[in-house]
Design an enzyme around this catalytic site. Structure first.
Site, short mmCIF file in Angstrom:
data_model
loop_
_atom_site.label_atom_id
_atom_site.label_comp_id
_atom_site.label_asym_id
_atom_site.label_seq_id
_atom_site.Cartn_x
_atom_site.Cartn_y
_atom_site.Cartn_z
N GLU A 92 30.20 -7.64 1.15
CA GLU A 92 30.58 -9.02 1.44
C GLU A 92 29.98 -9.95 0.38
O GLU A 92 28.81 -9.87 0.05
CB GLU A 92 30.04 -9.40 2.81
CG GLU A 92 30.12 -10.88 3.15
CD GLU A 92 29.28 -11.25 4.35
OE1 GLU A 92 29.63 -12.23 5.02
OE2 GLU A 92 28.28 -10.56 4.62
N CYS B 131 30.80 -8.16 7.92
CA CYS B 131 29.45 -8.46 8.44
C CYS B 131 29.42 -8.67 9.95
O CYS B 131 29.60 -7.72 10.72
CB CYS B 131 28.89 -9.66 7.70
SG CYS B 131 27.08 -9.82 7.87
N LYS C 278 37.74 -13.16 6.65
CA LYS C 278 36.84 -13.06 7.79
C LYS C 278 37.29 -13.98 8.92
O LYS C 278 37.50 -15.18 8.72
CB LYS C 278 35.41 -13.40 7.35
CG LYS C 278 34.34 -13.11 8.38
CD LYS C 278 32.96 -13.33 7.77
CE LYS C 278 31.86 -12.95 8.74
NZ LYS C 278 30.51 -13.14 8.13
#
Length: 552
Positions: free
Chosen positions: A316, A430, A380
């Site tokens: 990420e 994440c 995301k």
């Protein structure tokens, strides 16, 4: 004037006694210690909370305070690593005092948010008990259904990490196989039910040995006499038989699922490589850090290509710079991909309108192809509050705007799918590892592998292992091979049974290549989602209504 009895005073007290509070605190701490290395603790840690729920004669404040003590101990302990968040906050230019305050506020707020699960549960169970008296197996059924419902609601919100189910990951792999049935809520339901049965057994024995307090008859057990010495242990074992039987039966079912062979096909194999860059966030945000990052990931990519990788993945935000479509043909990483003919999944930032380089920024995974273009993208969806977006941004900026130098990112769509030359894949970035439904939907739409890309700097190994534990659950419930790549560790490869085939050491630059297998099989959970929670609610409703007198 008539003097109140001690029992009456105790029953109407507004706060738990020291002994009760210590019991709840101890139970919450045990649950907080369970994740990663002490999973058996979870099967007894809820007993004090269940015993509190059994005492329906207590005041409303008493019950809420007790549930808050248990919940804060659990979530506060499990999430203590959040305090390390002060380091990246300071790296963004926030003053030290303000950074410490922000980190403390984040830890306390998220712990309270998690504790609200137990507080909401105990209020709902209390209200149901007032409408229809509960006891024994009916109380366990209703209590389990309500806990699963509350946890389901929380899992759809912006803050979610400490599900009861993840206390079993990554080491209780037999128990985790139950997630294939109805997702993580299956394990949560098992933990709640077993703890409830043990609480009833313990309350019954205490009542029998003369240790009961007023109101413990609500468990449906009468005091039958005094039992002391070894006979008490024997009685407790007999009363605990339903809990032990449920625990063993569920794990036997898990063992059957665990023992089934994977049956992976050689023609579906894929050599996937990862680069763990190990670049501190405080460094990679600077201009020199961006240049160093490009070289580190370029070196890792070329090394993996030489080893035979068919796809390479980076963490990420591995390049902390906005991707520009107009200049991508001169980018060092893109030129390497074109030269080596091996796709690269790059963690970076990009505009929502990437064609014209316009619009808000997103935290993204971009698939760079040998055709000199981006052929796949994942943005995301679940952004980190106060890290990637500012909740109630206008108000927050009006109050403490000078301490918030960063801008909110735009969330991705839940309906997106990462497309690759090897077929669709399920992806997460994440924090998203905790949101099971996000991965289930992608697998149900055809995702053949799971890829997660994370930073994890500057958190300690405890957080890294918790993150790994979340990803282990996603691999099991979806029956998919998974590769997780992080910046500072722990990266790893997980098979569909949840076995960690390889994990990296934290704080090291690492490259690794492994063979993963694309799969099309769909578990019950992938096909139907969380069907157990509505089933438990339906059974609870039937149980309550069928038992209610017609005269009412």
């Amino acid at each position: 004037m008539r003097r109140k009895s001690k029992a009456s005073v105790s029953a109407n007290s507004l706060m738990p006694s020291r002994e009760v509070a210590l019991g709840l605190l101890g139970g919450g701490l045990l649950m907080g210690l369970a994740p990663v290395n002490a999973w058996p603790l979870a099967w007894i840690a809820m007993i004090p909370l269940w015993k509190l729920a059994n005492e329906s004669y207590r005041s409303h404040r008493y019950m809420l305070t007790g549930a808050a003590i248990w919940g804060l101990a659990y979530h506060g302990t499990a999430l203590s690593w959040i305090l390390w968040w002060v380091k990246p906050v300071l790296a963004m230019g926030v003053p030290v005092v303000a950074g410490v305050v922000i980190a403390l506020f984040a830890w306390l707020f998220i712990s309270v948010w998690g504790a609200a699960i137990g507080m909401t549960w105990i209020v709902l169970l209390r209200q149901v008990g007032r409408w229809q008296p509960l006891g024994g197996g009916r109380q366990i059924l209703v209590g389990t259904a309500l806990w699963c419902t509350v946890e389901w609601v929380w899992s759809r919100g912006p803050l979610y990490w400490t599900s009861l189910s993840y206390t079993q990951s990554p080491h209780n792999l037999v128990g985790l196989q139950l997630t294939q049935i109805s997702g993580p809520i299956t394990v949560t339901a098992a933990i709640v039910a077993v703890n409830g049965l043990l609480a009833i057994a313990l309350s019954t024995v205490q009542a029998t040995t003369g240790q009961a307090t007023t109101g413990q008859a609500t468990t449906g057990q009468a005091i039958t006499g005094q039992v002391t010495g070894p006979n008490r242990a024997a009685l407790l074992f007999r009363r605990s038989t339903p809990a032990i039987a449920l625990f063993l039966t569920l794990h036997l079912l898990g063992l059957i699922l665990y023992s089934r062979p994977l049956m992976d096909r050689p023609d579906q194999s894929l050599a996937v490589g990862l680069v763990q860059g190990n670049i501190p966030t405080s460094e990679k945000l600077s201009a020199s850090g961006i240049r160093a990052s490009r070289q580190i990931y370029l070196d890792g990519y070329e090394a993996l290509v030489k080893e035979g990788a068919q796809l390479v993945i980076t963490p990420e935000g591995s390049i902390a710079q906005t991707w520009k479509t107009f200049t991508q043909d001169s980018d060092l990483l893109m030129r390497a991909v074109v030269s080596n003919r091996v796709p690269l999944l790059l963690g970076t930032f990009a505009h929502t309108d990437m064609v014209n380089d316009q619009g808000p920024l997103t935290q993204s995974l971009l698939l760079l192809s040998p055709q000199e273009k981006v052929v796949g993208r994942y943005n995301k969806v679940k952004l980190v509050p106060l890290g990637e977006y500012i909740p109630f941004e206008r108000v927050m900026r009006a109050v403490i705007g000078r301490f918030i130098p960063w801008q909110s990112l735009a969330p991705g769509r839940a309906s997106q799918q990462l497309q690759t030359p090897f077929g669709p894949m399920a992806a997460g970035i994440c924090y998203e590892s905790a949101f099971a439904e996000l991965f289930r939907q992608q697998v149900n739409r055809g995702g053949q592998l799971i890829i997660t890309s994370s930073n994890n700097d500057p958190y300690p190994p405890r957080q890294m292992m918790q993150h790994h534990a979340q990803d282990v659950m996603r691999a099991v419930e979806n029956s998919r091979w998974e590769m997780r790549v992080t910046n500072t560790g722990i990266s790893g490869v997980v098979d569909p049974k949840g076995r960690s085939r390889w994990i990296s050491e934290p704080g090291e630059w690492v490259t690794h290549i492994d063979t993963l297998y694309r799969r099309q099989h769909k578990t019950l959970y992938v096909r139907w989602g969380d069907w157990l929670t509505p089933l438990l609610l339906l059974l609870s409703a039937l149980c309550l209504f069928l038992n209610k007198p017609f005269s009412e």
